[in-house]
Design a protein around this motif. Structure first.
Motif, PDB file in Angstrom:
ATOM      1  N   SER A   1      -8.490  -0.586 -10.715  1.00  0.00           N
ATOM      2  CA  SER A   1      -9.876  -0.250 -10.415  1.00  0.00           C
ATOM      3  C   SER A   1      -9.831   0.864  -9.379  1.00  0.00           C
ATOM      4  N   TYR A   2     -10.986   1.308  -8.919  1.00  0.00           N
ATOM      5  CA  TYR A   2     -11.003   2.322  -7.872  1.00  0.00           C
ATOM      6  C   TYR A   2     -12.102   2.019  -6.866  1.00  0.00           C
ATOM      7  N   SER A   3     -11.924   2.532  -5.650  1.00  0.00           N
ATOM      8  CA  SER A   3     -12.910   2.374  -4.581  1.00  0.00           C
ATOM      9  C   SER A   3     -13.283   3.746  -4.046  1.00  0.00           C
ATOM     10  N   GLY A   4     -14.505   3.869  -3.543  1.00  0.00           N
ATOM     11  CA  GLY A   4     -14.926   5.149  -3.003  1.00  0.00           C
ATOM     12  C   GLY A   4     -16.285   5.073  -2.350  1.00  0.00           C
ATOM     13  N   LYS A   5     -16.790   6.237  -1.926  1.00  0.00           N
ATOM     14  CA  LYS A   5     -18.077   6.342  -1.264  1.00  0.00           C
ATOM     15  C   LYS A   5     -18.871   7.501  -1.853  1.00  0.00           C
ATOM     16  N   PHE A   6     -20.184   7.429  -1.659  1.00  0.00           N
ATOM     17  CA  PHE A   6     -21.023   8.561  -2.012  1.00  0.00           C
ATOM     18  C   PHE A   6     -20.978   9.573  -0.879  1.00  0.00           C
ATOM     19  N   ASP A   7     -20.816  10.840  -1.245  1.00  0.00           N
ATOM     20  CA  ASP A   7     -20.813  11.936  -0.294  1.00  0.00           C
ATOM     21  C   ASP A   7     -22.061  12.781  -0.536  1.00  0.00           C
ATOM     22  N   ALA A   8     -22.697  13.198   0.538  1.00  0.00           N
ATOM     23  CA  ALA A   8     -23.967  13.918   0.410  1.00  0.00           C
ATOM     24  C   ALA A   8     -23.849  15.174  -0.438  1.00  0.00           C
TER      25      ALA A   8
ATOM     26  N   LYS B   1      -6.666  13.464 -12.880  1.00  0.00           N
ATOM     27  CA  LYS B   1      -5.281  13.833 -13.148  1.00  0.00           C
ATOM     28  C   LYS B   1      -4.831  14.908 -12.165  1.00  0.00           C
ATOM     29  N   GLY B   2      -3.636  14.734 -11.612  1.00  0.00           N
ATOM     30  CA  GLY B   2      -3.090  15.708 -10.670  1.00  0.00           C
ATOM     31  C   GLY B   2      -3.453  15.452  -9.216  1.00  0.00           C
ATOM     32  N   GLN B   3      -4.362  14.484  -8.968  1.00  0.00           N
ATOM     33  CA  GLN B   3      -4.769  14.159  -7.603  1.00  0.00           C
ATOM     34  C   GLN B   3      -3.912  13.028  -7.041  1.00  0.00           C
ATOM     35  N   THR B   4      -3.760  13.024  -5.727  1.00  0.00           N
ATOM     36  CA  THR B   4      -3.040  11.949  -5.042  1.00  0.00           C
ATOM     37  C   THR B   4      -4.034  11.107  -4.260  1.00  0.00           C
ATOM     38  N   TYR B   5      -3.929   9.783  -4.403  1.00  0.00           N
ATOM     39  CA  TYR B   5      -4.859   8.858  -3.765  1.00  0.00           C
ATOM     40  C   TYR B   5      -4.102   7.808  -2.949  1.00  0.00           C
ATOM     41  N   ASN B   6      -4.802   7.250  -1.967  1.00  0.00           N
ATOM     42  CA  ASN B   6      -4.298   6.028  -1.353  1.00  0.00           C
ATOM     43  C   ASN B   6      -4.284   4.942  -2.424  1.00  0.00           C
ATOM     44  N   VAL B   7      -3.331   4.034  -2.333  1.00  0.00           N
ATOM     45  CA  VAL B   7      -3.223   2.998  -3.350  1.00  0.00           C
ATOM     46  C   VAL B   7      -2.936   1.657  -2.698  1.00  0.00           C
ATOM     47  N   THR B   8      -3.555   0.599  -3.221  1.00  0.00           N
ATOM     48  CA  THR B   8      -3.195  -0.768  -2.844  1.00  0.00           C
ATOM     49  C   THR B   8      -2.712  -1.464  -4.113  1.00  0.00           C
ATOM     50  N   ILE B   9      -1.781  -2.381  -3.941  1.00  0.00           N
ATOM     51  CA  ILE B   9      -1.152  -3.042  -5.077  1.00  0.00           C
ATOM     52  C   ILE B   9      -1.368  -4.545  -4.954  1.00  0.00           C
ATOM     53  N   ASN B  10      -1.805  -5.151  -6.035  1.00  0.00           N
ATOM     54  CA  ASN B  10      -2.065  -6.582  -6.093  1.00  0.00           C
ATOM     55  C   ASN B  10      -0.898  -7.363  -5.485  1.00  0.00           C
ATOM     56  N   LYS B  11      -1.230  -8.287  -4.558  1.00  0.00           N
ATOM     57  CA  LYS B  11      -0.173  -9.068  -3.899  1.00  0.00           C
ATOM     58  C   LYS B  11       0.646  -9.883  -4.892  1.00  0.00           C
ATOM     59  N   GLY B  12       0.050 -10.191  -6.048  1.00  0.00           N
ATOM     60  CA  GLY B  12       0.782 -10.928  -7.065  1.00  0.00           C
ATOM     61  C   GLY B  12       1.896 -10.122  -7.697  1.00  0.00           C
TER      62      GLY B  12
ATOM     63  N   SER C   1       0.832  -1.201   0.000  1.00  0.00           N
ATOM     64  CA  SER C   1       0.000   0.000   0.000  1.00  0.00           C
ATOM     65  C   SER C   1       0.866   1.251   0.000  1.00  0.00           C
ATOM     66  N   GLY C   2       0.231   2.397  -0.254  1.00  0.00           N
ATOM     67  CA  GLY C   2       0.966   3.656  -0.257  1.00  0.00           C
ATOM     68  C   GLY C   2       0.119   4.780  -0.789  1.00  0.00           C
ATOM     69  N   ARG C   3       0.772   5.735  -1.464  1.00  0.00           N
ATOM     70  CA  ARG C   3       0.102   6.881  -2.075  1.00  0.00           C
ATOM     71  C   ARG C   3       0.577   7.013  -3.520  1.00  0.00           C
ATOM     72  N   ILE C   4      -0.334   7.433  -4.414  1.00  0.00           N
ATOM     73  CA  ILE C   4       0.010   7.559  -5.821  1.00  0.00           C
ATOM     74  C   ILE C   4      -0.490   8.888  -6.372  1.00  0.00           C
ATOM     75  N   LEU C   5       0.383   9.586  -7.109  1.00  0.00           N
ATOM     76  CA  LEU C   5       0.029  10.814  -7.815  1.00  0.00           C
ATOM     77  C   LEU C   5      -0.359  10.435  -9.242  1.00  0.00           C
ATOM     78  N   ILE C   6      -1.549  10.854  -9.670  1.00  0.00           N
ATOM     79  CA  ILE C   6      -2.048  10.489 -10.994  1.00  0.00           C
ATOM     80  C   ILE C   6      -1.528  11.480 -12.040  1.00  0.00           C
TER      81      ILE C   6
ATOM     82  N   LYS D   1      -9.603   5.498  -3.093  1.00  0.00           N
ATOM     83  CA  LYS D   1      -8.461   4.585  -3.223  1.00  0.00           C
ATOM     84  C   LYS D   1      -8.355   4.055  -4.633  1.00  0.00           C
ATOM     85  N   VAL D   2      -7.113   3.928  -5.120  1.00  0.00           N
ATOM     86  CA  VAL D   2      -6.826   3.301  -6.405  1.00  0.00           C
ATOM     87  C   VAL D   2      -6.273   1.911  -6.131  1.00  0.00           C
ATOM     88  N   ASN D   3      -6.791   0.916  -6.848  1.00  0.00           N
ATOM     89  CA  ASN D   3      -6.363  -0.471  -6.645  1.00  0.00           C
ATOM     90  C   ASN D   3      -5.609  -0.949  -7.887  1.00  0.00           C
ATOM     91  N   ILE D   4      -4.280  -1.030  -7.806  1.00  0.00           N
ATOM     92  CA  ILE D   4      -3.482  -1.466  -8.946  1.00  0.00           C
ATOM     93  C   ILE D   4      -3.610  -2.976  -9.089  1.00  0.00           C
TER      94      ILE D   4
END
Length: 304
Positions: free
Chosen positions: A277-284, A246-257, A231-236, A292-295
């Motif tokens: 892929s990506y993960s997220g939530k709905f905000d009101a 583009k230009g945003q930084t997200y938390n990132v997880t990387i496939n264990k493989g 895991s870590g952080r990634i700049l798009i 989060k970005v999932n590599i």
């Protein structure tokens, strides 16, 4: 699970969208109408996929399952829909077998399973799921504070697959346009036993993380990382989807493989191409927000 092939037929259901903007005298707000009905269609399509443990609704699927509007009626917005299907494959499970309304019944039971589970967990209650291979409906009981969900065979997996679709449908509900959305079977002209989503459903479902089904391509720079936790952080730098900006930084997880020390060294602080892929939530206030970005893989052909 045994499958039943070559199933053809149709199922009629009614969608009732009510709220301040669903008023014939001043006209229906088109955005709310289109969004609500589109999300109902997606829910039906994903129900077919969930029953068959599949993720992507293909062009071939769209030829076999068609949702048609039979009629629009007054009374907020009421749409009579017809699910027409031909030569589809469905599993032999009690809730589906010999059930002329299996689409709407699976949707209603998946909804009941999910809402019961999510609401209980949000209240800090223990939830126990009991699978009954002969059951055709979800039943709930309170056993000394423990919420027991008696579930038909396979319904727990189907409900999990449909959670993102219920979340999207519930996001149509707000305080200014749409206040309720209900779905019911038109068999025997009985619309009393309906699935109804309201403000409570928006609250219950909006707090849950959703992960995209589709895989996207990005170019990103890992700015911090933990090799042990993948895991870590990634700049798009570049992205082929507006969801990952583009230009945003997200938390990132990387496939264990992809857990290779030398490749990790190449990834760190360098612009590299990935599939994700990506993960997220709905905000009101902001709508869906990626958290989060999932590599899932790196683009070997364009790595250097």
């Amino acid at each position: 699970m045994t499958e039943k092939k070559g199933l053809s037929g149709s199922q009629k259901l009614q969608v009732h969208v009510s709220g301040p903007e669903m008023n014939k005298s001043k006209g229906y707000k088109l955005d709310d109408v289109i969004s609500s009905l589109q999300d109902v269609q997606n829910l039906i399509n994903k129900t077919y996929l969930a029953l068959n443990d599949r993720r992507r609704f293909t062009d071939k699927n769209s030829e076999k399952i068609v949702l048609r509007v039979d009629d629009f009626k007054e009374g907020s917005l009421i749409a009579d829909l017809n699910i027409v299907y031909s030569d589809i494959v469905v599993p032999i499970m009690p809730i589906v077998a010999s059930n002329p309304d299996f689409f709407i019944d699976v949707i209603k039971n998946a909804y009941k399973f999910l809402k019961t589970k999510l609401k209980a967990e949000s209240e800090g209650k223990e939830v126990q799921t009991v699978i009954n291979n002969e059951s055709t409906a979800v039943n709930v009981m309170n056993n000394n504070g423990t919420i027991v969900i008696n579930s038909p065979q396979g319904m727990d997996q189907v409900a999990s697959s449909l959670q993102p679709e219920f979340t999207k449908l519930a996001q149509n509900i707000d305080t200014t346009g749409v206040s309720n959305i209900s779905l019911s079977s038109l068999s025997n002209n009985d619309v009393s036993n309906s699935l109804e989503l309201n403000q409570e459903d928006r609250r219950i479902f909006s707090g849950n993380v959703m992960t995209s089904d589709d895989i996207y391509t990005i170019i990103g720079k890992i700015t911090s990382g933990n090799f042990e936790t993948n895991s870590g952080r990634i700049l798009i730098i570049e992205s082929n989807t507006d969801a990952i900006a583009k230009g945003q930084t997200y938390n990132v997880t990387i496939n264990k493989g992809l857990h290779a020390e030398e490749r990790w060294k190449e990834m760190f602080l360098s612009e590299r191409p990935y599939y994700c892929s990506y993960s997220g939530k709905f905000d009101a206030s902001q709508g869906f927000k990626v958290t989060k970005v999932n590599i899932t893989d790196w683009d070997e052909d364009n790595w250097n």
